[in-house]
Design a protein around this motif. Structure first.
Motif, PDB file in Angstrom:
ATOM      1  N   VAL A 175       0.961  -1.134  -0.117  1.00 56.69           N
ATOM      2  CA  VAL A 175      -0.104  -0.007  -0.058  1.00 56.69           C
ATOM      3  C   VAL A 175       0.908   1.269   0.052  1.00 56.69           C
ATOM      4  O   VAL A 175       0.485   2.153  -0.666  1.00 56.69           O
ATOM      5  CB  VAL A 175      -0.945   0.037   1.142  1.00 56.69           C
ATOM      6  CG1 VAL A 175      -1.695   1.320   1.308  1.00 56.69           C
ATOM      7  CG2 VAL A 175      -2.052  -1.406   1.148  1.00 56.69           C
ATOM      8  N   ARG A 176       1.977   1.328   0.777  1.00 56.84           N
ATOM      9  CA  ARG A 176       2.730   2.385   0.651  1.00 56.84           C
ATOM     10  C   ARG A 176       3.446   2.721  -0.375  1.00 56.84           C
ATOM     11  O   ARG A 176       3.374   3.869  -0.790  1.00 56.84           O
ATOM     12  CB  ARG A 176       3.619   2.283   1.963  1.00 56.84           C
ATOM     13  CG  ARG A 176       4.620   3.377   2.467  1.00 56.84           C
ATOM     14  CD  ARG A 176       5.686   3.226   3.420  1.00 56.84           C
ATOM     15  NE  ARG A 176       6.471   4.513   3.755  1.00 56.84           N
ATOM     16  CZ  ARG A 176       7.285   4.474   4.760  1.00 56.84           C
ATOM     17  NH1 ARG A 176       7.428   3.377   5.555  1.00 56.84           N
ATOM     18  NH2 ARG A 176       8.119   5.649   4.949  1.00 56.84           N
ATOM     19  N   ARG A 177       4.026   1.502  -0.999  1.00 55.42           N
ATOM     20  CA  ARG A 177       4.843   1.743  -2.393  1.00 55.42           C
ATOM     21  C   ARG A 177       3.717   2.319  -3.300  1.00 55.42           C
ATOM     22  O   ARG A 177       4.060   3.135  -4.166  1.00 55.42           O
ATOM     23  CB  ARG A 177       5.400   0.665  -2.609  1.00 55.42           C
ATOM     24  CG  ARG A 177       6.236   0.628  -4.129  1.00 55.42           C
ATOM     25  CD  ARG A 177       6.799  -0.691  -4.672  1.00 55.42           C
ATOM     26  NE  ARG A 177       7.751  -1.072  -3.533  1.00 55.42           N
ATOM     27  CZ  ARG A 177       7.628  -2.280  -3.039  1.00 55.42           C
ATOM     28  NH1 ARG A 177       6.953  -3.361  -3.493  1.00 55.42           N
ATOM     29  NH2 ARG A 177       8.749  -2.579  -2.394  1.00 55.42           N
ATOM     30  N   ALA A 178       2.454   1.709  -3.450  1.00 51.70           N
ATOM     31  CA  ALA A 178       1.456   2.106  -4.333  1.00 51.70           C
ATOM     32  C   ALA A 178       1.197   3.444  -4.192  1.00 51.70           C
ATOM     33  O   ALA A 178       0.922   4.289  -5.155  1.00 51.70           O
ATOM     34  CB  ALA A 178       0.280   1.105  -4.325  1.00 51.70           C
ATOM     35  N   ALA A 179       1.083   4.085  -2.934  1.00 48.34           N
ATOM     36  CA  ALA A 179       0.655   5.410  -2.813  1.00 48.34           C
ATOM     37  C   ALA A 179       1.514   6.370  -3.251  1.00 48.34           C
ATOM     38  O   ALA A 179       1.314   7.276  -4.010  1.00 48.34           O
ATOM     39  CB  ALA A 179       0.417   5.431  -1.280  1.00 48.34           C
ATOM     40  N   ARG A 197       8.639  -8.093 -10.320  1.00 49.15           N
ATOM     41  CA  ARG A 197       8.809  -6.924  -9.747  1.00 49.15           C
ATOM     42  C   ARG A 197      10.169  -6.261  -9.591  1.00 49.15           C
ATOM     43  O   ARG A 197      11.266  -7.138  -9.680  1.00 49.15           O
ATOM     44  CB  ARG A 197       8.406  -6.861  -8.151  1.00 49.15           C
ATOM     45  CG  ARG A 197       6.794  -7.034  -7.995  1.00 49.15           C
ATOM     46  CD  ARG A 197       6.377  -6.786  -6.347  1.00 49.15           C
ATOM     47  NE  ARG A 197       4.887  -6.685  -6.504  1.00 49.15           N
ATOM     48  CZ  ARG A 197       4.218  -7.835  -5.919  1.00 49.15           C
ATOM     49  NH1 ARG A 197       4.807  -8.953  -5.568  1.00 49.15           N
ATOM     50  NH2 ARG A 197       2.863  -7.825  -6.041  1.00 49.15           N
ATOM     51  N   PRO A 198      10.387  -5.044  -9.933  1.00 47.44           N
ATOM     52  CA  PRO A 198      11.680  -4.629  -9.940  1.00 47.44           C
ATOM     53  C   PRO A 198      12.611  -4.666  -8.714  1.00 47.44           C
ATOM     54  O   PRO A 198      12.024  -4.572  -7.472  1.00 47.44           O
ATOM     55  CB  PRO A 198      11.561  -3.029 -10.275  1.00 47.44           C
ATOM     56  CG  PRO A 198      10.218  -3.004 -10.940  1.00 47.44           C
ATOM     57  CD  PRO A 198       9.284  -3.891 -10.282  1.00 47.44           C
ATOM     58  N   LYS A 199      13.806  -4.880  -8.556  1.00 50.58           N
ATOM     59  CA  LYS A 199      14.695  -4.837  -7.618  1.00 50.58           C
ATOM     60  C   LYS A 199      15.119  -3.552  -7.175  1.00 50.58           C
ATOM     61  O   LYS A 199      14.947  -3.470  -5.939  1.00 50.58           O
ATOM     62  CB  LYS A 199      15.910  -5.947  -7.899  1.00 50.58           C
ATOM     63  CG  LYS A 199      15.575  -7.248  -8.236  1.00 50.58           C
ATOM     64  CD  LYS A 199      17.019  -7.833  -8.483  1.00 50.58           C
ATOM     65  CE  LYS A 199      16.753  -9.473  -8.822  1.00 50.58           C
ATOM     66  NZ  LYS A 199      18.125 -10.085  -9.025  1.00 50.58           N
ATOM     67  N   THR A 200      14.971  -2.718  -8.134  1.00 48.13           N
ATOM     68  CA  THR A 200      15.194  -1.370  -7.684  1.00 48.13           C
ATOM     69  C   THR A 200      13.983  -0.589  -8.358  1.00 48.13           C
ATOM     70  O   THR A 200      13.661  -0.755  -9.351  1.00 48.13           O
ATOM     71  CB  THR A 200      16.496  -0.739  -7.881  1.00 48.13           C
ATOM     72  OG1 THR A 200      16.526  -0.946  -9.460  1.00 48.13           O
ATOM     73  CG2 THR A 200      17.595  -1.395  -7.256  1.00 48.13           C
ATOM     74  N   TRP A 201      13.353   0.364  -7.392  1.00 44.60           N
ATOM     75  CA  TRP A 201      12.174   1.086  -7.733  1.00 44.60           C
ATOM     76  C   TRP A 201      12.140   2.338  -8.474  1.00 44.60           C
ATOM     77  O   TRP A 201      11.577   3.109  -9.128  1.00 44.60           O
ATOM     78  CB  TRP A 201      10.892   0.961  -6.851  1.00 44.60           C
ATOM     79  CG  TRP A 201      10.331  -0.363  -6.472  1.00 44.60           C
ATOM     80  CD1 TRP A 201      11.028  -1.082  -5.459  1.00 44.60           C
ATOM     81  CD2 TRP A 201       9.407  -0.814  -6.957  1.00 44.60           C
ATOM     82  NE1 TRP A 201      10.382  -2.183  -5.679  1.00 44.60           N
ATOM     83  CE2 TRP A 201       9.085  -2.257  -6.219  1.00 44.60           C
ATOM     84  CE3 TRP A 201       8.484  -0.533  -7.868  1.00 44.60           C
ATOM     85  CZ2 TRP A 201       8.329  -2.995  -6.602  1.00 44.60           C
ATOM     86  CZ3 TRP A 201       7.288  -1.466  -8.296  1.00 44.60           C
ATOM     87  CH2 TRP A 201       7.234  -2.581  -7.672  1.00 44.60           C
ATOM     88  N   VAL A 212       6.887   5.811 -14.433  1.00 44.78           N
ATOM     89  CA  VAL A 212       5.489   6.097 -14.239  1.00 44.78           C
ATOM     90  C   VAL A 212       5.422   7.604 -14.233  1.00 44.78           C
ATOM     91  O   VAL A 212       4.352   8.148 -14.624  1.00 44.78           O
ATOM     92  CB  VAL A 212       5.551   5.641 -12.575  1.00 44.78           C
ATOM     93  CG1 VAL A 212       3.888   6.464 -11.995  1.00 44.78           C
ATOM     94  CG2 VAL A 212       5.059   4.236 -12.698  1.00 44.78           C
ATOM     95  N   LEU A 213       6.190   8.527 -13.739  1.00 46.64           N
ATOM     96  CA  LEU A 213       6.233   9.976 -13.896  1.00 46.64           C
ATOM     97  C   LEU A 213       6.203  10.486 -15.179  1.00 46.64           C
ATOM     98  O   LEU A 213       5.286  11.102 -15.593  1.00 46.64           O
ATOM     99  CB  LEU A 213       7.574  10.703 -13.135  1.00 46.64           C
ATOM    100  CG  LEU A 213       7.771  12.174 -13.059  1.00 46.64           C
ATOM    101  CD1 LEU A 213       6.283  12.867 -12.384  1.00 46.64           C
ATOM    102  CD2 LEU A 213       8.481  12.787 -12.434  1.00 46.64           C
ATOM    103  N   GLY A 214       6.992   9.718 -16.249  1.00 48.82           N
ATOM    104  CA  GLY A 214       7.036  10.000 -17.683  1.00 48.82           C
ATOM    105  C   GLY A 214       5.624   9.768 -18.114  1.00 48.82           C
ATOM    106  O   GLY A 214       5.142  10.456 -18.804  1.00 48.82           O
TER     107      GLY A 214
END
Length: 297
Positions: free
Chosen positions: A69-73, A121-125, A132-134
């Motif tokens: 949830v925290r990462r998704a937010a 899932r990526p090892k580094t986000w 995602v920003l792009g």
């Protein structure tokens, strides 16, 4: 997979399946109406977001991939920041982008999220967050394109753009809440849809099909440069003629001369004497403005 992940996987598979079965008209979604009030633009933004299947599928893919949830937010906040920046900037600055090309990139953003999900899932986000920003910036250009189609008054553009953006964020929050609630219901009746890989695969399929449909039905519009709308050239001016044309010629050989052709000035002088009207177009004016029928005469 967590309980939240199961819910998102269920809804993602269902939504993507519905998109794949949708008729051609569903691929293009406008704002659908206008409003004379700032509050009305909040509703327009909310309604547009809830009808924006491509935007919602991208959000659902991010939620499913995040797993927490925290990462998704954090990721959704970056996405919201991206589309808010370009929605506001492009609309206020009156940027005109190719709407078909933007929609194709938005469709491919679904493919991106689905492929990342299928590979793990990526090892580094950090790089994924930047992506995602792009994509958020691109989604914002799409929102701006739809909003500009409505038409905004020049004296109250900023309040209406902000109101529309608020509506978009409200719609996004409502959709996320709905995804979790719907997932709770569906995962009890269709447990196989809880498979995250199935959801990612269907997400990829939805993005590929959407991009293909847009390319095929656009008639090559995705590769055409954006034409400046007629209103950008300013209002027409009616005045007495000060230009003169020498007499002595006959009627011109045709009614319309291309910008690169030599204009027979003496023939124009003859036509003025006969009472004909001569129209000189600016070289920057497109031959066939967007939405206007081709002139054959």
């Amino acid at each position: 997979m967590s309980s939240a992940g199961h819910r998102i996987a269920t809804v993602g598979a269902v939504m993507a399946t519905v998109v794949l079965a949708a008729p051609g008209g569903a691929w293009a979604h406008g704002v659908g109406g206008s409003s004379d009030t700032v509050g009305g633009f909040v509703w327009l933004g909310t309604k547009h977001m809830l009808a924006g299947w491509d935007h919602l599928l991208f959000v659902g893919g991010i939620l499913l991939l995040a797993g927490q949830v925290r990462r998704a937010a954090k990721l959704i906040s970056l996405f919201a920041l991206g589309h808010s920046v370009t929605l506001f900037t492009a609309t206020v600055a009156d940027w005109h982008v190719n709407p078909v090309l933007v929609d194709i990139v938005v469709a491919l953003s679904l493919v991106f999220v689905g492929v990342v999900g299928l590979t793990g899932r990526p090892k580094t986000w950090t790089w994924f967050a930047a992506a995602v920003l792009g994509f958020g910036l691109v989604h914002g250009l799409g929102l701006s394109t739809r909003l500009q189609e409505v038409g905004l008054p020049s004296d109250a553009t900023i309040p209406r753009v902000l109101a529309f953006n608020i509506g978009v964020e409200i719609g996004q929050l409502v959709a996320i809440a709905g995804m979790f609630m719907l997932g709770d219901v569906l995962r009890h009746y269709i447990p196989r849809l809880c498979d995250a890989r199935l959801s990612h695969a269907v997400l990829v399929a939805a993005g590929v099909v959407a991009a293909a449909v847009l390319v095929i039905t656009s008639g090559g519009q995705a590769l055409r440069p954006v034409q400046t709308p007629p209103e950008a050239y300013g209002a027409c001016e009616v005045r007495d003629r000060t230009e003169t044309y020498p007499a002595g010629g006959g009627h011109p050989v045709k009614d319309f001369f291309e910008p690169a052709e030599t204009v027979p000035a003496t023939s124009f002088g003859h036509l003025i004497g006969d009472g004909f009207v001569i129209v000189n177009y600016q070289l920057a004016v497109p031959r066939h403005p967007v939405g206007a029928p081709a002139v054959t005469r």
